[in-house]
Design a protein around this motif. Sequence first.
Motif, short mmCIF file in Angstrom:
data_model
loop_
_atom_site.label_atom_id
_atom_site.label_comp_id
_atom_site.label_asym_id
_atom_site.label_seq_id
_atom_site.Cartn_x
_atom_site.Cartn_y
_atom_site.Cartn_z
N GLN A 187 0.82 -1.21 0.00
CA GLN A 187 0.00 0.00 0.00
C GLN A 187 0.86 1.26 0.00
OE1 GLN A 187 -3.84 0.44 0.48
NE2 GLN A 187 -2.90 2.22 -0.53
N ARG A 188 1.94 1.24 0.75
CA ARG A 188 2.81 2.42 0.86
C ARG A 188 3.43 2.77 -0.50
NH1 ARG A 188 4.74 6.68 1.25
NH2 ARG A 188 5.94 7.59 2.96
N PHE A 189 3.92 1.77 -1.20
CA PHE A 189 4.52 2.03 -2.51
C PHE A 189 3.47 2.42 -3.53
CE2 PHE A 189 8.12 -0.07 -0.53
CZ PHE A 189 9.19 0.62 -1.06
N ALA A 190 2.28 1.85 -3.42
CA ALA A 190 1.19 2.25 -4.32
C ALA A 190 0.80 3.70 -4.07
CB ALA A 190 -0.01 1.33 -4.13
N GLU A 222 2.69 6.01 -3.46
CA GLU A 222 3.71 6.85 -4.08
C GLU A 222 3.70 6.75 -5.61
OE1 GLU A 222 5.37 9.01 -2.45
OE2 GLU A 222 4.86 8.34 -0.42
N GLY A 223 2.71 6.07 -6.15
CA GLY A 223 2.55 6.03 -7.58
C GLY A 223 3.08 4.81 -8.29
N LEU A 224 3.64 3.86 -7.55
CA LEU A 224 4.10 2.62 -8.17
C LEU A 224 2.95 1.63 -8.24
CD1 LEU A 224 6.75 3.91 -6.72
CD2 LEU A 224 7.73 1.67 -7.15
N THR A 225 2.97 0.76 -9.21
CA THR A 225 2.01 -0.34 -9.26
C THR A 225 2.53 -1.46 -8.37
OG1 THR A 225 1.27 0.18 -11.50
CG2 THR A 225 0.92 -2.07 -10.72
N ALA A 226 1.73 -1.86 -7.40
CA ALA A 226 2.13 -2.89 -6.45
C ALA A 226 1.73 -4.27 -6.98
CB ALA A 226 1.49 -2.65 -5.09
N VAL A 227 2.71 -5.14 -7.10
CA VAL A 227 2.45 -6.54 -7.46
C VAL A 227 2.58 -7.35 -6.17
CG1 VAL A 227 3.13 -8.49 -8.89
CG2 VAL A 227 3.43 -6.15 -9.74
N VAL A 228 1.52 -8.04 -5.77
CA VAL A 228 1.52 -8.73 -4.49
C VAL A 228 1.48 -10.24 -4.70
CG1 VAL A 228 0.56 -6.83 -3.17
CG2 VAL A 228 -1.00 -8.42 -4.31
N THR A 229 2.38 -10.94 -4.01
CA THR A 229 2.50 -12.39 -4.14
C THR A 229 2.35 -13.06 -2.79
OG1 THR A 229 3.89 -12.32 -6.12
CG2 THR A 229 4.08 -14.28 -4.75
N GLY A 230 1.57 -14.11 -2.77
CA GLY A 230 1.36 -14.92 -1.58
C GLY A 230 0.68 -16.21 -2.02
N GLU A 233 -6.66 -0.37 -4.54
CA GLU A 233 -7.42 0.33 -5.59
C GLU A 233 -8.44 1.29 -5.00
OE1 GLU A 233 -7.09 -2.94 -9.22
OE2 GLU A 233 -8.88 -2.92 -7.93
N ALA A 234 -8.98 0.94 -3.82
CA ALA A 234 -9.97 1.80 -3.17
C ALA A 234 -9.38 3.14 -2.74
CB ALA A 234 -10.58 1.08 -1.97
N THR A 235 -8.06 3.18 -2.56
CA THR A 235 -7.39 4.42 -2.17
C THR A 235 -6.79 5.13 -3.38
OG1 THR A 235 -5.27 3.29 -1.74
CG2 THR A 235 -6.83 3.48 0.10
N GLY A 236 -7.10 4.65 -4.58
CA GLY A 236 -6.61 5.30 -5.79
C GLY A 236 -5.31 4.74 -6.32
N GLY A 237 -4.79 3.67 -5.71
CA GLY A 237 -3.55 3.08 -6.15
C GLY A 237 -3.76 1.99 -7.18
N ALA A 238 -2.67 1.52 -7.75
CA ALA A 238 -2.72 0.44 -8.74
C ALA A 238 -2.05 -0.79 -8.17
CB ALA A 238 -2.00 0.87 -10.03
N ALA A 239 -2.66 -1.95 -8.40
CA ALA A 239 -2.12 -3.19 -7.86
C ALA A 239 -2.59 -4.36 -8.70
CB ALA A 239 -2.54 -3.38 -6.41
N LEU A 240 -1.84 -5.44 -8.63
CA LEU A 240 -2.27 -6.68 -9.24
C LEU A 240 -1.78 -7.84 -8.41
CD1 LEU A 240 0.18 -8.33 -10.98
CD2 LEU A 240 0.05 -6.24 -12.30
N ALA A 241 -2.57 -8.91 -8.41
CA ALA A 241 -2.24 -10.11 -7.65
C ALA A 241 -1.46 -11.09 -8.50
CB ALA A 241 -3.52 -10.76 -7.13
N TRP A 298 9.87 2.53 2.51
CA TRP A 298 9.85 3.61 1.52
C TRP A 298 11.08 4.50 1.69
CZ3 TRP A 298 8.37 4.97 -3.01
CH2 TRP A 298 8.44 6.31 -3.40
N TYR A 299 11.43 4.80 2.93
CA TYR A 299 12.62 5.61 3.21
C TYR A 299 13.87 4.98 2.60
CZ TYR A 299 16.72 6.88 6.00
OH TYR A 299 17.99 7.24 6.40
N LEU A 300 14.01 3.68 2.77
CA LEU A 300 15.19 3.00 2.22
C LEU A 300 15.23 3.14 0.70
CD1 LEU A 300 15.20 -0.25 4.39
CD2 LEU A 300 16.97 1.52 4.39
N HIS A 301 14.09 3.01 0.07
CA HIS A 301 14.04 3.12 -1.39
C HIS A 301 14.41 4.52 -1.85
CE1 HIS A 301 12.90 2.67 -5.52
NE2 HIS A 301 11.89 3.51 -5.42
#
Length: 251
Positions: free
Chosen positions: A32-35, A37-45, A59-67, A228-231
């Motif tokens: 969520q944090r990286f999303a 900031e405008g990055l598309t988050a790819v989540v794996t589990g 997506e509900a907060t306006g970010g982009a993501a895919l599973a 995020w700080y490290l990045h």
Amino acid sequence: MTGNETGSGHETKLAWVVGVGALHGTGAAVAQRFANEGLTAVVTGRSPQRLAEVVRAIEATGGAALAAPGDVTSERDLIDILAHIDNIGALEVGVYNAGSARWAPTLELDSASFEDAWRVCCLGGFIFGREVARSMLARGRGTILFTGATASLRGRPQFAAFAAAKAGLRMVSQSLAREFQPQGLHVAHVVIDGSIHGEKVLTRVPDLADRKGPDGMLQIEAIADAYWYLHQQHRSAWTHELDLRPFAESF
């Protein structure tokens, strides 16, 4: 999936977070944090249902993501997911958050459980780091982050499997940092030293937050801020190892 439109002249930037489970968990918070900031988050589990929840929340907060469901101990799963990612855009961040926090009295710990902890924490981290580095080196930039634990630094009674696995991951991260940082990749290991205020811990120990007191557990959003700080760090002053713990935690 939302994101930069093809032909817009802007390359889609992605953050791949492996080890995403509960919606209220570290992996989901980092994604969520990286999303944000405008990055598309790819989540794996391992759970498509849980990944779908995380994607909907982002997506509900306006970010982009895919599973991208997969098993971190499967080399083929990780390579296939990364091939898909590389077809979408530029992988800017890779976060290995998978873990197998198993502990038991040594005389009751079977070798299969010991090996399983190593496969999840260490082998998976090695495969992930190797393949992510391979992708990032073509552009000469990127951040690879590994989630560690107190067990990364010391073994406690009944923690032989988890400590060996997490200590091994720490050595993998050091080796990758020394090899790839001169080539433009920032590799960092984050020691999470304390109990995390997330679904996993609170489900097992419901009264732990009350016992720890205010801010006595690591907040997942605060952990995500550190990632995020490290990045964002300038390459003239990169951190390789960062330890996080509540103000009241002994160390």
